[in-house]
Scaffold this active site. Structure first.
Site, PDB file in Angstrom:
ATOM      1  N   ARG A   1      -9.153   0.266   3.609  1.00  0.00           N
ATOM      2  CA  ARG A   1      -8.181   1.194   3.032  1.00  0.00           C
ATOM      3  C   ARG A   1      -6.867   0.498   2.731  1.00  0.00           C
ATOM      4  O   ARG A   1      -6.101   0.953   1.874  1.00  0.00           O
ATOM      5  CB  ARG A   1      -7.896   2.338   4.020  1.00  0.00           C
ATOM      6  CG  ARG A   1      -9.006   3.348   4.167  1.00  0.00           C
ATOM      7  CD  ARG A   1      -8.549   4.496   5.027  1.00  0.00           C
ATOM      8  NE  ARG A   1      -7.131   4.706   4.811  1.00  0.00           N
ATOM      9  CZ  ARG A   1      -6.260   5.055   5.740  1.00  0.00           C
ATOM     10  NH1 ARG A   1      -6.655   5.266   6.963  1.00  0.00           N
ATOM     11  NH2 ARG A   1      -4.992   5.214   5.457  1.00  0.00           N
TER      12      ARG A   1
ATOM     13  N   ASP B   1       3.208   0.421  12.331  1.00  0.00           N
ATOM     14  CA  ASP B   1       1.998  -0.120  11.698  1.00  0.00           C
ATOM     15  C   ASP B   1       1.733  -1.583  12.075  1.00  0.00           C
ATOM     16  O   ASP B   1       0.716  -2.148  11.673  1.00  0.00           O
ATOM     17  CB  ASP B   1       2.080   0.013  10.166  1.00  0.00           C
ATOM     18  CG  ASP B   1       1.874   1.456   9.708  1.00  0.00           C
ATOM     19  OD1 ASP B   1       1.618   2.323  10.573  1.00  0.00           O
ATOM     20  OD2 ASP B   1       1.974   1.712   8.495  1.00  0.00           O
TER      21      ASP B   1
ATOM     22  N   ARG C   1      -0.245  15.030  13.290  1.00  0.00           N
ATOM     23  CA  ARG C   1       0.598  14.517  12.192  1.00  0.00           C
ATOM     24  C   ARG C   1       0.957  15.689  11.277  1.00  0.00           C
ATOM     25  O   ARG C   1       0.382  15.847  10.196  1.00  0.00           O
ATOM     26  CB  ARG C   1      -0.131  13.409  11.417  1.00  0.00           C
ATOM     27  CG  ARG C   1      -0.379  12.173  12.261  1.00  0.00           C
ATOM     28  CD  ARG C   1      -1.088  11.075  11.481  1.00  0.00           C
ATOM     29  NE  ARG C   1      -0.208  10.333  10.597  1.00  0.00           N
ATOM     30  CZ  ARG C   1      -0.610   9.310   9.838  1.00  0.00           C
ATOM     31  NH1 ARG C   1      -1.861   8.935   9.838  1.00  0.00           N
ATOM     32  NH2 ARG C   1       0.256   8.682   9.053  1.00  0.00           N
TER      33      ARG C   1
ATOM     34  N   LYS D   1       0.832  -1.217   0.000  1.00  0.00           N
ATOM     35  CA  LYS D   1       0.000   0.000   0.000  1.00  0.00           C
ATOM     36  C   LYS D   1       0.857   1.254   0.000  1.00  0.00           C
ATOM     37  O   LYS D   1       0.647   2.158  -0.820  1.00  0.00           O
ATOM     38  CB  LYS D   1      -0.912  -0.015   1.221  1.00  0.00           C
ATOM     39  CG  LYS D   1      -1.512   1.330   1.582  1.00  0.00           C
ATOM     40  CD  LYS D   1      -2.284   1.252   2.882  1.00  0.00           C
ATOM     41  CE  LYS D   1      -2.679   2.600   3.422  1.00  0.00           C
ATOM     42  NZ  LYS D   1      -1.572   3.348   4.033  1.00  0.00           N
ATOM     43  N   ASN D   2       1.813   1.334   0.910  1.00  0.00           N
ATOM     44  CA  ASN D   2       2.521   2.607   1.067  1.00  0.00           C
ATOM     45  C   ASN D   2       3.496   2.906  -0.076  1.00  0.00           C
ATOM     46  O   ASN D   2       3.931   4.049  -0.219  1.00  0.00           O
ATOM     47  CB  ASN D   2       3.230   2.662   2.428  1.00  0.00           C
ATOM     48  CG  ASN D   2       2.229   2.858   3.554  1.00  0.00           C
ATOM     49  OD1 ASN D   2       1.064   3.166   3.309  1.00  0.00           O
ATOM     50  ND2 ASN D   2       2.676   2.663   4.791  1.00  0.00           N
TER      51      ASN D   2
ATOM     52  N   CYS E   1      -5.319   8.082   9.161  1.00  0.00           N
ATOM     53  CA  CYS E   1      -5.618   7.648  10.530  1.00  0.00           C
ATOM     54  C   CYS E   1      -5.178   8.701  11.531  1.00  0.00           C
ATOM     55  O   CYS E   1      -4.178   9.390  11.329  1.00  0.00           O
ATOM     56  CB  CYS E   1      -4.903   6.329  10.814  1.00  0.00           C
ATOM     57  SG  CYS E   1      -5.481   5.004   9.745  1.00  0.00           S
TER      58      CYS E   1
HETATM   59  C1  UD1 Z   1       3.782   6.842   6.806  1.00  0.00           C
HETATM   60  C2  UD1 Z   1       2.831   5.725   6.510  1.00  0.00           C
HETATM   61  C3  UD1 Z   1       2.184   5.207   7.799  1.00  0.00           C
HETATM   62  C4  UD1 Z   1       3.240   4.856   8.828  1.00  0.00           C
HETATM   63  C5  UD1 Z   1       4.263   5.972   8.980  1.00  0.00           C
HETATM   64  C6  UD1 Z   1       5.451   5.568   9.852  1.00  0.00           C
HETATM   65  C7  UD1 Z   1       2.027   6.244   4.300  1.00  0.00           C
HETATM   66  C8  UD1 Z   1       0.912   6.741   3.454  1.00  0.00           C
HETATM   67  N1  UD1 Z   1       1.805   6.231   5.605  1.00  0.00           N
HETATM   68  O1  UD1 Z   1       3.024   7.902   7.390  1.00  0.00           O
HETATM   69  O2  UD1 Z   1       1.424   4.045   7.475  1.00  0.00           O
HETATM   70  O3  UD1 Z   1       2.610   4.655  10.081  1.00  0.00           O
HETATM   71  O4  UD1 Z   1       4.793   6.373   7.708  1.00  0.00           O
HETATM   72  O5  UD1 Z   1       6.072   4.437   9.332  1.00  0.00           O
HETATM   73  O6  UD1 Z   1       3.068   5.841   3.814  1.00  0.00           O
HETATM   74  N2  UD1 Z   1       6.413  14.189  11.280  1.00  0.00           N
HETATM   75  C9  UD1 Z   1       6.599  15.521  11.555  1.00  0.00           C
HETATM   76  N3  UD1 Z   1       6.608  16.383  10.507  1.00  0.00           N
HETATM   77  C10 UD1 Z   1       6.464  15.989   9.211  1.00  0.00           C
HETATM   78  C11 UD1 Z   1       6.265  14.621   8.946  1.00  0.00           C
HETATM   79  C12 UD1 Z   1       6.242  13.745   9.998  1.00  0.00           C
HETATM   80  O7  UD1 Z   1       6.739  15.921  12.708  1.00  0.00           O
HETATM   81  O8  UD1 Z   1       6.484  16.837   8.322  1.00  0.00           O
HETATM   82  C13 UD1 Z   1       6.383  13.219  12.385  1.00  0.00           C
HETATM   83  C14 UD1 Z   1       5.050  12.476  12.500  1.00  0.00           C
HETATM   84  O9  UD1 Z   1       4.120  13.206  13.274  1.00  0.00           O
HETATM   85  C15 UD1 Z   1       5.480  11.185  13.156  1.00  0.00           C
HETATM   86  C16 UD1 Z   1       6.868  10.944  12.546  1.00  0.00           C
HETATM   87  O10 UD1 Z   1       7.326  12.207  12.085  1.00  0.00           O
HETATM   88  O11 UD1 Z   1       5.620  11.381  14.546  1.00  0.00           O
HETATM   89  C17 UD1 Z   1       6.914   9.968  11.408  1.00  0.00           C
HETATM   90  O12 UD1 Z   1       5.905  10.300  10.468  1.00  0.00           O
HETATM   91  P1  UD1 Z   1       6.040   9.905   8.932  1.00  0.00           P
HETATM   92  O13 UD1 Z   1       7.124   8.890   8.772  1.00  0.00           O
HETATM   93  O14 UD1 Z   1       6.088  11.135   8.132  1.00  0.00           O
HETATM   94  O15 UD1 Z   1       4.650   9.178   8.685  1.00  0.00           O
HETATM   95  P2  UD1 Z   1       3.653   9.358   7.480  1.00  0.00           P
HETATM   96  O16 UD1 Z   1       4.402   9.656   6.227  1.00  0.00           O
HETATM   97  O17 UD1 Z   1       2.546  10.281   7.873  1.00  0.00           O
END
Ligand code: UD1
Length: 434
Positions: free
Chosen positions: A399, A307, A122, A22-23, A117
């Site tokens: 999803r 996850d 986030r 998925k990701n 989610c």
């Molecule tokens: C992606 C995955 C999700 C998974 C996550 C962590 C997708 C669509 N989703 O989510 O399934 O749980 O990686 O493996 O691929 N953060 C910030 N600022 C940012 C971005 C992130 O502070 O600009 C923080 C987030 O709040 C979190 C951490 O960094 O605490 C990691 O988030 P991130 O790896 O970006 O997760 P997603 O890309 O949202």
């Protein structure tokens, strides 16, 4: 109003085939916007998140052709910049990839703040920091994100991520493949889907180097050409079936996997006493009645994936002794603990730590899928529990899990989808009627 009805207590037995990741897929669909020609993507998971993204890019003018159940052809030659369906963008996390992809293609993007989610805050500040470093001006207003390359197109630059972020790493890669010059992403995330996105883009003519390490270099190219690419198998779907096999005391051969991606999950399962045998592209998991307690901390790859945290917590509800799970990524990812307690689990949450006193058995209850992976955890709990479990809000589960119900039924599970209220079975009401 659909829900799953599960009659628990049956060990899972047999074989299951894992779908595309998925990701990775949710980044490749927006990535097709950057390609001048037809992208043929194989092993595309048929789940609601990919359906929504295909609809969104169709609205931008892409020609999308489903060749068969798991192959899609996307031709973005005719796309143009205009408003896309914001109601769909708001529903999914991965719509943030449209920022990088649209900026790369049009020099401008307009998207909503992403959905997905709810695990607490986030933010997307690291995505924005990356786009700004490449020469975009980004404004976030009234739930929309506007970005515009100030001199018409992006320029390579150096970006240091303050947090290891999967989304920001992939988004900056997307924005930089057609930028002029070289982009360096430091403190990049290393998840398998990042390598897969880089391989996809390289197959279409991009020059992305170092994906899978914490320094990624992207050398901008003039244009990308069409090509064929197969998405890697889904690490989390495979891990979910591994845990489900272990929790039900079953024996399942999980096929179409990449063993390296499952090392952290396999190691933790082995610590519980579960038998895990890795083969070249499959893994056999055999449950054990006498599960041992363990500690788990979620971390960026190659650490234990956040996850997989709710599914693992469900398994540990049935282990001997006290297990501790520490959530290393999100502030609020234990909302499902409340649902597990309805099923007899002895589980406490203190901030980012969850303490589980193992119990002999879970019992069926009416529970909610709080989010995608928590929903999968509820299904695993239902499969183990005595009696009937009803899982509500299953749209979250759909999803990310292709054909979840039919794959589980093939493994011998007693699970079906029911509509409320026509097909509902209230045990209490039946008793009253007697
Ligand atoms: C992606 C995955 C999700 C998974 C996550 C962590 C997708 C669509 N989703 O989510 O399934 O749980 O990686 O493996 O691929 N953060 C910030 N600022 C940012 C971005 C992130 O502070 O600009 C923080 C987030 O709040 C979190 C951490 O960094 O605490 C990691 O988030 P991130 O790896 O970006 O997760 P997603 O890309 O949202």
């Amino acid at each position: 109003m659909e829900r799953y009805i599960i009659n628990g207590g049956l060990p899972l037995k047999g074989e299951v085939e894992i779908s595309g990741a998925k990701n990775a897929a949710v980044a490749m669909i927006p990535a097709a916007l950057l390609v001048d020609g037809v992208c043929r993507i194989e092993n595309m998971p048929h789940i609601s998140d990919t359906d929504m993204l295909l609809t969104i890019i169709s609205e931008l003018g892409a020609k999308v052709r489903l060749v068969n159940h798991s192959t899609v052809e996307i031709d973005c030659t005719q796309v143009s910049f205009h408003d896309a369906p914001f109601d769909l963008m708001r529903k999914i996390r991965a719509s943030y990839y449209l920022i990088g992809a649209m900026l790369g293609r049009f020099g401008v993007s307009k998207t909503t703040m992403p959905g997905g989610c709810n695990f607490g805050e986030r933010p997307i500040d690291q995505h924005i920091k990356g786009m700004e470093a490449l020469g975009a001006e980004v404004t976030v207003e009234h739930g929309f994100v506007y970005a515009v390359a100030t001199d018409g197109h992006l320029h390579g630059s150096k970006v240091y991520l303050d947090k290891v972020s999967v989304g920001a790493t992939m988004n900056i890669i997307l924005a930089s493949v057609l930028a002029s010059g070289r982009t360096i992403i430091e403190n990049a995330a290393k998840e398998p889907h990042i390598v897969d996105l880089a391989n996809f883009l390289n197959a279409m003519g991009a020059d992305v180097r170092g994906a899978g390490t914490d320094t990624i270099k992207v050398y901008g190219v003039e244009k990308l050409h069409g090509g064929t690419y197969a998405v890697i198998p889904d690490q989390i779907e495979a891990g979910t079936y591994m845990v489900a096999a272990a929790a039900t005391g079953g024996e399942v051969l999980i096929k179409n996997i990449i063993p390296k991606h499952l090392e952290c999950i396999s190691d933790k399962l082995r610590e519980t006493g579960t038998i895990v045998q890795m083969y070249e592209d499959s893994v056999l998991v055999r449950g054990n009645d006498n599960l041992r307690r363990i500690s788990v901390k979620t971390m960026p790859y190659p650490g234990f994936p956040t996850d997989m945290q709710p599914q693992m917590a469900t398994l540990l509800c049935l282990a001997n002794g006290t297990s501790v799970i520490t959530e290393g990524i999100y502030d609020n990812r234990f909302k499902y603990a409340h649902e597990l307690r309805k099923m007899g689990a002895n589980i406490r949450v203190d901030g980012r730590v969850c303490i589980i006193e193992g119990c002999q058995r879970l019992t069926g209850a009416q529970v909610m899928a709080c989010d995608l992976r928590a929903g999968a955890a509820m299904v695993i709990a239902g499969l183990c529990a005595e009696g009937q479990t009803q899982v509500e809000d299953i749209h979250y589960i759909e999803r990310g899990y292709e054909e979840f119900v039919s794959k589980l039924r093939n493994l011998g599970a007693d699970i079906r989808i029911a509509d409320y209220p026509e097909d509902m079975c209230f045990p209490e009401r039946n008793v009253a009627a007697v």
